[in-house]
Design a protein around this motif. Structure first.
Motif, short mmCIF file in Angstrom:
data_model
loop_
_atom_site.label_atom_id
_atom_site.label_comp_id
_atom_site.label_asym_id
_atom_site.label_seq_id
_atom_site.Cartn_x
_atom_site.Cartn_y
_atom_site.Cartn_z
N MET A 1 0.84 -1.18 0.00
CA MET A 1 0.00 0.00 0.00
C MET A 1 0.88 1.24 0.00
SD MET A 1 -2.33 1.41 3.17
CE MET A 1 -3.60 0.24 2.91
N LEU A 2 0.51 2.19 -0.84
CA LEU A 2 1.20 3.48 -0.86
C LEU A 2 0.25 4.54 -0.32
CD1 LEU A 2 3.57 5.07 -3.24
CD2 LEU A 2 1.44 6.29 -2.86
N ILE A 3 0.78 5.43 0.51
CA ILE A 3 0.01 6.55 1.02
C ILE A 3 0.75 7.82 0.64
CG2 ILE A 3 -0.95 7.68 3.04
CD1 ILE A 3 -0.84 4.90 4.45
N GLY A 4 0.10 8.62 -0.19
CA GLY A 4 0.68 9.91 -0.58
C GLY A 4 0.04 11.02 0.22
N LEU A 5 0.88 11.84 0.84
CA LEU A 5 0.39 12.93 1.70
C LEU A 5 0.64 14.27 1.03
CD1 LEU A 5 1.89 11.71 5.07
CD2 LEU A 5 -0.51 11.66 4.42
N GLY A 6 -0.18 15.24 1.41
CA GLY A 6 0.08 16.59 0.93
C GLY A 6 -1.17 17.45 0.86
N ASN A 7 -0.92 18.69 0.54
CA ASN A 7 -1.99 19.66 0.33
C ASN A 7 -1.98 20.01 -1.16
OD1 ASN A 7 -3.47 22.05 0.02
ND2 ASN A 7 -3.00 22.71 2.10
N PRO A 8 -3.07 19.70 -1.88
CA PRO A 8 -3.06 19.92 -3.32
C PRO A 8 -3.04 21.40 -3.73
CG PRO A 8 -5.25 19.31 -2.59
CD PRO A 8 -4.34 19.17 -1.40
N PHE A 9 -3.20 22.27 -2.77
CA PHE A 9 -3.26 23.71 -3.07
C PHE A 9 -2.03 24.46 -2.57
CE2 PHE A 9 -7.62 22.12 -2.47
CZ PHE A 9 -8.02 22.19 -3.81
N ARG A 10 -0.97 23.72 -2.20
CA ARG A 10 0.27 24.35 -1.72
C ARG A 10 1.46 23.90 -2.57
NH1 ARG A 10 0.42 26.54 3.59
NH2 ARG A 10 2.51 27.02 2.87
N SER A 11 1.29 23.98 -3.86
CA SER A 11 2.36 23.71 -4.83
C SER A 11 3.10 22.41 -4.51
CB SER A 11 3.30 24.91 -4.91
OG SER A 11 2.57 26.06 -5.28
N ASP A 12 4.40 22.49 -4.19
CA ASP A 12 5.21 21.29 -4.00
C ASP A 12 4.76 20.41 -2.83
OD1 ASP A 12 6.74 22.02 -6.17
OD2 ASP A 12 8.42 22.78 -4.97
N ASP A 13 3.95 20.92 -1.95
CA ASP A 13 3.45 20.08 -0.85
C ASP A 13 2.60 18.92 -1.38
OD1 ASP A 13 3.28 19.50 1.93
OD2 ASP A 13 1.22 20.25 1.93
N ALA A 14 2.17 19.01 -2.62
CA ALA A 14 1.35 17.95 -3.23
C ALA A 14 2.19 16.80 -3.78
CB ALA A 14 0.48 18.53 -4.33
N ALA A 15 3.48 16.78 -3.56
CA ALA A 15 4.35 15.75 -4.15
C ALA A 15 3.87 14.34 -3.82
CB ALA A 15 5.79 15.95 -3.69
N GLY A 16 3.53 14.09 -2.58
CA GLY A 16 3.07 12.75 -2.19
C GLY A 16 1.76 12.38 -2.86
N LEU A 17 0.86 13.36 -3.01
CA LEU A 17 -0.41 13.11 -3.69
C LEU A 17 -0.18 12.75 -5.15
CD1 LEU A 17 -2.50 16.10 -2.27
CD2 LEU A 17 -2.45 13.74 -1.43
N MET A 32 -4.96 14.06 2.49
CA MET A 32 -4.69 15.49 2.31
C MET A 32 -4.51 16.26 3.60
SD MET A 32 -6.95 16.43 -0.98
CE MET A 32 -8.12 15.10 -1.15
N PHE A 33 -5.22 15.90 4.65
CA PHE A 33 -5.12 16.69 5.87
C PHE A 33 -5.08 15.75 7.06
CE2 PHE A 33 -7.59 19.03 2.72
CZ PHE A 33 -6.73 20.08 2.50
N GLY A 34 -4.16 16.03 7.94
CA GLY A 34 -4.05 15.20 9.14
C GLY A 34 -3.28 13.93 8.87
N SER A 35 -2.81 13.32 9.93
CA SER A 35 -2.00 12.13 9.74
C SER A 35 -2.38 10.98 10.65
CB SER A 35 -0.52 12.47 9.97
OG SER A 35 -0.07 13.30 8.96
N TYR A 36 -3.07 11.23 11.75
CA TYR A 36 -3.42 10.11 12.62
C TYR A 36 -4.25 9.06 11.90
CZ TYR A 36 -1.67 12.56 16.74
OH TYR A 36 -0.88 13.19 17.64
N GLU A 37 -4.98 9.49 10.87
CA GLU A 37 -5.77 8.53 10.10
C GLU A 37 -4.89 7.50 9.41
OE1 GLU A 37 -6.61 12.09 7.46
OE2 GLU A 37 -7.34 10.44 6.25
N LEU A 38 -3.60 7.78 9.28
CA LEU A 38 -2.69 6.80 8.66
C LEU A 38 -2.71 5.48 9.41
CD1 LEU A 38 0.48 8.98 7.96
CD2 LEU A 38 -1.39 8.42 6.41
N ILE A 39 -2.78 5.54 10.70
CA ILE A 39 -2.73 4.33 11.52
C ILE A 39 -3.90 3.40 11.17
CG2 ILE A 39 -2.80 3.41 13.87
CD1 ILE A 39 -1.44 6.07 14.75
N ASP A 40 -5.08 3.96 11.03
CA ASP A 40 -6.23 3.14 10.63
C ASP A 40 -6.11 2.68 9.18
OD1 ASP A 40 -7.46 3.33 13.12
OD2 ASP A 40 -8.54 5.17 12.57
N LEU A 41 -5.57 3.55 8.35
CA LEU A 41 -5.45 3.23 6.92
C LEU A 41 -4.53 2.04 6.69
CD1 LEU A 41 -6.42 4.18 4.16
CD2 LEU A 41 -4.50 5.78 4.12
#
Length: 137
Positions: A1-17, A32-41
């Motif tokens: 499983m791959l999880i890409g993180l980032g904010n799609p509206f902050r230019s390079d912050d979208a790299a993971g997305l 896109m927002f928050g990270s604790y949800e990663l644990i459940d994901l």
């Protein structure tokens, strides 16, 4: 499983997305927002790859790969616009004994974090490199 993180509206912050959108050989999720949800994901996954933008002062587009099962992520590396960072989430999961059996974190150094939806050329190239590396693994 791959999880890409980032904010799609902050230019390079979208790299993971962007990596999550482009990878073809592995199940991919966008967070896109928050990270604790990663644990459940990642709860049911044995192998997890996380891709997120970093801000360390290295040249934009620099790619680093971390194995957080061997050592915690360097503090401050993944400070971002997320409510809670990747490093803090991984350490919480470690304390709760909820880390996946295999966990790799890619950090792509961001250059431009201003409002916008386009990646800088350096980060665009890094996204292509990381995507190819994951697809070819």
């Amino acid at each position: 499983m791959l999880i890409g993180l980032g904010n799609p509206f902050r230019s390079d912050d979208a790299a993971g997305l962007e990596v999550a959108d482009r990878v073809r050989t592995i199940e991919a999720h966008r967070v896109m927002f928050g990270s604790y949800e990663l644990i459940d994901l990642w709860e049911e996954a044995d192998e997890v790859i996380i891709v997120d933008a970093t801000r360390t002062g290295s040249p934009p587009g620099t790619v680093r790969q971390f194995d957080p099962l061997r050592a915690p992520l360097p503090l401050g590396t993944f400070t971002s616009t997320h409510a809670v960072g990747v490093a803090e989430t991984i350490e919480l999961a470690r304390a709760l004994r909820r880390l996946p059996a295999s966990l790799v974190v890619y950090g792509i150094e961001a250059g431009d974090l201003t409002s916008g939806t386009a990646l800088s050329p350096e980060v665009e190239e890094a996204v292509a490199t990381v995507t190819r590396e994951i697809d070819d693994a």
